[in-house]
Write a protein that holds these residues in place. Structure first.
Motif, PDB file in Angstrom:
ATOM      1  N   LEU A 135       0.822  -1.202   0.000  1.00  0.00           N
ATOM      2  CA  LEU A 135       0.000   0.000   0.000  1.00  0.00           C
ATOM      3  C   LEU A 135       0.850   1.243   0.000  1.00  0.00           C
ATOM      4  O   LEU A 135       0.437   2.282  -0.461  1.00  0.00           O
ATOM      5  CB  LEU A 135      -0.947  -0.002   1.193  1.00  0.00           C
ATOM      6  N   VAL A 136       2.054   1.111   0.539  1.00  0.00           N
ATOM      7  CA  VAL A 136       2.962   2.261   0.426  1.00  0.00           C
ATOM      8  C   VAL A 136       3.174   2.588  -1.031  1.00  0.00           C
ATOM      9  O   VAL A 136       3.134   3.719  -1.449  1.00  0.00           O
ATOM     10  CB  VAL A 136       4.327   1.948   1.079  1.00  0.00           C
TER      11      VAL A 136
ATOM     12  N   SER B 207       1.234   1.931  -3.542  1.00  0.00           N
ATOM     13  CA  SER B 207       0.068   2.527  -4.190  1.00  0.00           C
ATOM     14  C   SER B 207      -0.183   3.919  -3.650  1.00  0.00           C
ATOM     15  O   SER B 207      -0.608   4.798  -4.364  1.00  0.00           O
ATOM     16  CB  SER B 207      -1.165   1.647  -3.990  1.00  0.00           C
ATOM     17  N   GLY B 208       0.120   4.100  -2.372  1.00  0.00           N
ATOM     18  CA  GLY B 208      -0.079   5.426  -1.804  1.00  0.00           C
ATOM     19  C   GLY B 208       0.805   6.446  -2.485  1.00  0.00           C
ATOM     20  O   GLY B 208       0.385   7.533  -2.836  1.00  0.00           O
ATOM     21  N   ALA B 209       2.039   6.040  -2.672  1.00  0.00           N
ATOM     22  CA  ALA B 209       2.956   6.969  -3.321  1.00  0.00           C
ATOM     23  C   ALA B 209       2.516   7.239  -4.742  1.00  0.00           C
ATOM     24  O   ALA B 209       2.570   8.347  -5.240  1.00  0.00           O
ATOM     25  CB  ALA B 209       4.359   6.382  -3.306  1.00  0.00           C
TER      26      ALA B 209
ATOM     27  N   ARG C 234      -0.442   7.267  -5.832  1.00  0.00           N
ATOM     28  CA  ARG C 234      -1.572   8.186  -5.860  1.00  0.00           C
ATOM     29  C   ARG C 234      -1.078   9.618  -5.781  1.00  0.00           C
ATOM     30  O   ARG C 234      -1.596  10.510  -6.403  1.00  0.00           O
ATOM     31  CB  ARG C 234      -2.512   7.870  -4.706  1.00  0.00           C
ATOM     32  N   GLY C 235      -0.030   9.762  -4.987  1.00  0.00           N
ATOM     33  CA  GLY C 235       0.520  11.111  -4.875  1.00  0.00           C
ATOM     34  C   GLY C 235       0.987  11.608  -6.224  1.00  0.00           C
ATOM     35  O   GLY C 235       0.814  12.751  -6.581  1.00  0.00           O
TER      36      GLY C 235
ATOM     37  N   LEU D 149       9.435   1.015  -5.290  1.00  0.00           N
ATOM     38  CA  LEU D 149       8.475   2.093  -5.488  1.00  0.00           C
ATOM     39  C   LEU D 149       8.309   2.239  -6.990  1.00  0.00           C
ATOM     40  O   LEU D 149       9.232   2.663  -7.677  1.00  0.00           O
ATOM     41  CB  LEU D 149       9.002   3.405  -4.903  1.00  0.00           C
TER      42      LEU D 149
END
Lengths: 586, 312
Positions: free
Chosen positions: B63-64, B66-68, B70-71, B150
């Protein structure tokens, strides 16, 4: 003792309470008993409202009819970095209207991150005969017409301080609207404007002999500065405008005059501005450097020469072009330094590493009184942070801005130990910003050691929800928590929803909290507003509980969901009470 | 200059336990209370918290990513002031040095995500070690092998609102003239500093080595001797120039009783009155000296001239 005090006449209590000035102490006093609550509330003159949506103006007026000075804050802090949509809210109009309708004798108004309109300023200027001080920080929505109203109508204006606002400038000369009878100005700051009427400015300065603070803008050239300083040698705070001379032989004369004038300005302690500065003009200000306690804005190699003279400097704001060498000069000269802010010269574009951890360590070792730090750099090591923590145990504010997810480049370790050392050694730390690479461990340390922490900013945190839980559980004095681009989700959000009523606000953007999680919080805690901001994904938002929310902002409030939310902001509580569900009644 | 510092704190071994850990071990008694206060109870009060859930860790690591991501997608949409997300391979040097901080090795189902390896080593993050009051050392293995990839765009990505600088400040810095940064960092590294000295009305110039003098007093006496055939006046004997060198009495000392003033041309080409700045700063910036007739120097130091006239 307490029972004895109950038999004192109210006048005695009032007199005692007058000595209690900090708003937190006054809040505590008002909680002791009903008698004290009532005595205190009539005497309270300064009220601080950290979130304009936590309370209504009517309730403020009802409780504190004697309020004279009001501070209001609007948008969440991350609005400074473009994370909050433009028309999210934070309007001051209802406050000013309500105060104007009442019989409040408002004298001072300080607004931060609020939307102010010309009409608000006009109403403000006409409604309070003793209005003295207007301070607007990071506000927007008004033009110089609003300033003209303030200038024209506030007969006893002492302070007009415009810090970093977005102001539309009309072709009026708002400065001319200060009447000739205006002689009470003590502080004037218009550095954020682009234009100014020079003649009006000089006349204004000439007839205001009590002026102590003057911050000019870029449109004030050196010649005008010299004439202004001739009129106002009593200045304590000076913000210069443009500090350049053309290469004209006559201008050397101006420079000489400026130097001579500055020699007469013996009271200047705070210096800023230098929005453009020609290096060869800077020696003119050397005479004031000896006593300077605050300096901002001067850049380049000339800065170092200046710094060498500033032995009494306490607050310094500079750009990182000063480099590590420059910071070493600061460290060896400015032994009384308490606050340092180093901004990046080139915000966009990595590779220009002007300052590194070396500079920070040098500062810490030369300036042990340092208590407030804002430092932009691209790398940091644990060793450096540990050294800084050891040298400077007095941090109240520690804001480090590194490249996201960058580890210690020497050891390739996350920065947990470094930040941990900071929170452990600075026992009075109130504000902390984390950046770089860190793991859950850093949150464990924060929860364990940062007992006085009130505000925490987290960006790009990976790992599990435990990190957020360590903080929520351990930091008893936490008031504001703001998190972006981190992998915290519902488990952390829902663990202890009662905690959020002890805080001012929680911001989570680009995290893993879902709509369902937010709805649960809203349902369990009726005295929180849980706002979902979905500007970009409005169409795509599936309205399903397992959908991640883009931005969530929740805050405690006594007045329920706000009426002025734009359509892309959904206050969950309101939605829950609507029959029909999400798509109706936004 | 900072390198010795780093060596001191990194310690003898590359995987030394940082100082904080050591001191914690030695004072575990008082620490117990703190730890108790922050002990997380992940289950019902009184129950043991479950062991580390590695699966969750993997999920979170993914999720990190995907979170990144999204940013980044937010960033593409616009907004000002983007920051180059150099951690994503922009800085090749870092990658090379670190080996494989963001290694192409992807996180598979059975593997442990970034945080997990660390967590496995640090079982102390669960409650059993907290009760003991000892926080174990961090994972000695470099984190790079465990960090998930990443998945950033190939080019440097930019992130909305990073670095966190107010737009206002960004705008005012954007118009900041870059030429200040390119100032010649003139460091006078040479062992001697000869500058020409001219005097109005004198038929020839002299040269002096500024390095041979330690103060303005010495310089002015030397110049006096050099140009003694021309009236230069005397320096006042009282008042040794102080380090700050900015009070008017110093100017008086140099100018008293004289119909000449001592000026110099600095690096920027400006003619300045000698005596304003500390001596070291003066020697660094002085290119030439000129003993100017006081009538020409009017405006340079008006009050000084008044006093001279009064004296005469």
């Amino acid at each position: 003792m307490l029972t004895m005090m109950n038999y004192f006449p109210d006048e005695v209590l009032e007199h005692v309470f007058d000595f209690v000035t900090s708003h937190r102490d006054r809040n505590a006093v008002s909680l002791v008993c009903k008698l004290w609550y009532n005595v205190e509330r009539f005497r309270r003159q300064q009220v601080f409202i950290g979130n304009c949506y936590a309370i209504s103006p009517e309730r403020l007026i009802a409780r504190f009819p004697g309020v004279k000075a009001l501070t209001l804050k609007g948008k969440p802090h991350f609005a400074d970095f473009n994370l909050v949509p433009h028309d999210w809210g934070g309007y001051v109009q209802p406050w000013i209207e309500a105060l104007a309708r009442s019989r409040i004798g408002l004298e001072e108004l300080r607004l931060k991150r609020m939307v102010v309109s010309d009409e608000s300023l006009d109403v403000l200027s006409r409604s309070f005969t003793n209005f003295k001080s207007l301070v607007l920080v990071s506000c927007e929505g008004f033009t110089t017409d609003g300033l003209a109203a303030i200038a024209a109508n506030c007969r006893f204006l002492r302070e007009l301080d415009l810090q970093e606002n977005e102001i539309e400038e009309k072709k009026n000369h708002w400065l001319c609207c200060f009447p000739d009878s205006c002689t009470s100005l003590v502080s004037l700051n218009f550095a954020c404007l682009k234009e100014i009427n020079l003649a009006a400015l000089e006349r204004l300065v000439a007839r205001n002999p009590n002026l102590k603070g003057l911050k000019l803008n870029r449109a004030v050239p050196l010649e005008a500065l010299q004439r202004i300083l001739m009129r106002a040698p009593q200045l304590v705070d000076l913000g210069t405008g443009s500090f350049v001379l053309d290469r004209d032989p006559d201008d050397f004369e101006t420079y000489r005059k400026l130097r001579a004038t500055i020699l007469k300005c013996r009271s200047i302690r705070n210096l800023s501005g230098f929005l453009e500065a020609a290096p060869r003009c800077l020696p003119a200000i050397y005479p004031i450097c000896l006593n300077l306690s605050y300096a901002a804005g001067i850049n380049g190699s000339e800065l170092i020469k200046l710094i060498r003279l500033c032995g009494k400097l306490q607050r310094l704001w500079i750009l990182d072009c000063i480099g590590d060498e420059g910071l070493e000069v600061v460290a060896s000269t400015c032994k009384d330094l308490q606050e340092l802010r180093v901004f990046p010269c080139h915000p966009v574009g990595a590779g220009h590493a002007a300052v590194t951890e070396t500079g920070l360590v040098a500062i810490s070792s030369g300036c042990p009184k340092l208590n407030s730090l804002l430092y932009y750099c691209q790398q940091m090591t644990n060793a450096a942070l540990i050294a800084v923590a050891k040298n400077c145990p007095n941090f109240i504010r520690f804001t480090l801005c590194l490249d996201p997810i960058n580890p210690d480049p020497v050891t390739m370790q996350p920065l947990d130990e470094g930040f941990g050392a900071i929170v452990r050694s600075s026992k009075r730390l109130q504000r902390l910003s984390l950046s770089g690479l860190f793991t859950e461990r850093v949150f464990l340390y924060i929860g364990m050691y940062a007992e006085q922490l009130e505000m925490l900013s987290i960006a790009f945190a990976g790992e599990s929800d435990k990190g957020m839980l360590y903080v929520l559980n351990g930091c008893k004095k936490l008031r504001k928590l703001e998190i972006r681009d981190s992998s915290f989700g519902d488990m952390a959000l829902l663990r202890d929803v009662g905690k959020y009523e002890t805080m001012r606000s929680l911001w989570m953007s680009s995290c893993d909290v879902t709509l369902g999680g937010c709805k649960t919080v809203a349902k369990k805690m009726p005295r929180l507003n849980v706002e979902i901001i979905n500007e970009n994904d409005r169409m795509k938002f599936a309205h399903e509980d397992n959908q991640k929310v883009e931005k969530m902002y929740l805050y405690r409030t006594l007045v329920g969901p706000r009426e002025d939310a734009p359509e892309f902001v959904w206050t969950l509580e309101k939605l829950l009470f609507t029959p029909g569900g999400l798509l109706e009644d936004q | 200059m900072s390198v010795p510092l780093e060596h001191d704190y990194i310690g003898l071994s590359s995987e030394a336990v940082p100082s904080m850990e050591g001191s914690e071990r030695s004072s575990s008694g008082g620490l117990n209370l703190n730890l108790k206060a922050t002990e997380l109870r992940l289950g019902l009060p009184g129950s043991e918290s479950p062991g580390r859930d590695n699966g969750v860790g993997v999920l979170k690591s993914l999720l990190v990513v995907s979170g990144a991501k999204r940013g980044f997608s937010d960033a593409i949409d616009g907004g000002s002031g983007k920051w180059v997300f150099s951690g994503n391979g922009g800085s090749e040097a870092e990658l090379g040095k670190g080996g494989n901080l963001f290694s192409p090795r992807s996180v598979n189902g059975g593997g442990k995500g970034g945080g997990c390896e660390c967590n496995n080593q640090n079982t102390g993050l669960g409650s059993p070690v907290l009760k003991d009051g000892v926080v174990p050392p961090p994972s000695p293995k470099p984190l790079q092998e465990k960090k998930p990839q990443l998945s950033a765009p190939a080019a440097k990505a930019q992130v909305v609102g990073w670095p966190p600088i107010r737009s206002f400040r960004k705008n005012s810095m954007a118009t900041h003239s870059p030429k200040n940064d390119d100032d010649a960092e003139g460091k006078s590294g040479s062992g001697c500093l000869y500058v020409k000295v001219s005097m109005d009305g004198a038929p020839y110039l002299r040269k002096v080595d500024l390095k041979t003098y330690g103060s303005y007093m010495e310089l002015s006496s030397a110049l006096e001797k050099m140009f003694s055939c021309f009236t230069i006046g005397q320096c006042s004997s009282h008042g040794v120039p102080s380090r700050d060198g900015l009070n008017e009495s110093r100017l008086m000392d140099l100018l008293s009783g004289s119909e000449y003033v001592l000026t110099y041309e600095d690096k920027d080409g400006d003619w300045m009155l000698v005596g304003d700045v500390p001596w070291e700063m003066f020697t660094e910036s002085c290119k030439r000296l000129r003993i100017m007739k006081s009538s020409e120097a009017i405006g340079l130091a008006p009050r000084a001239m008044e006093k001279c006239k009064n004296r005469n």
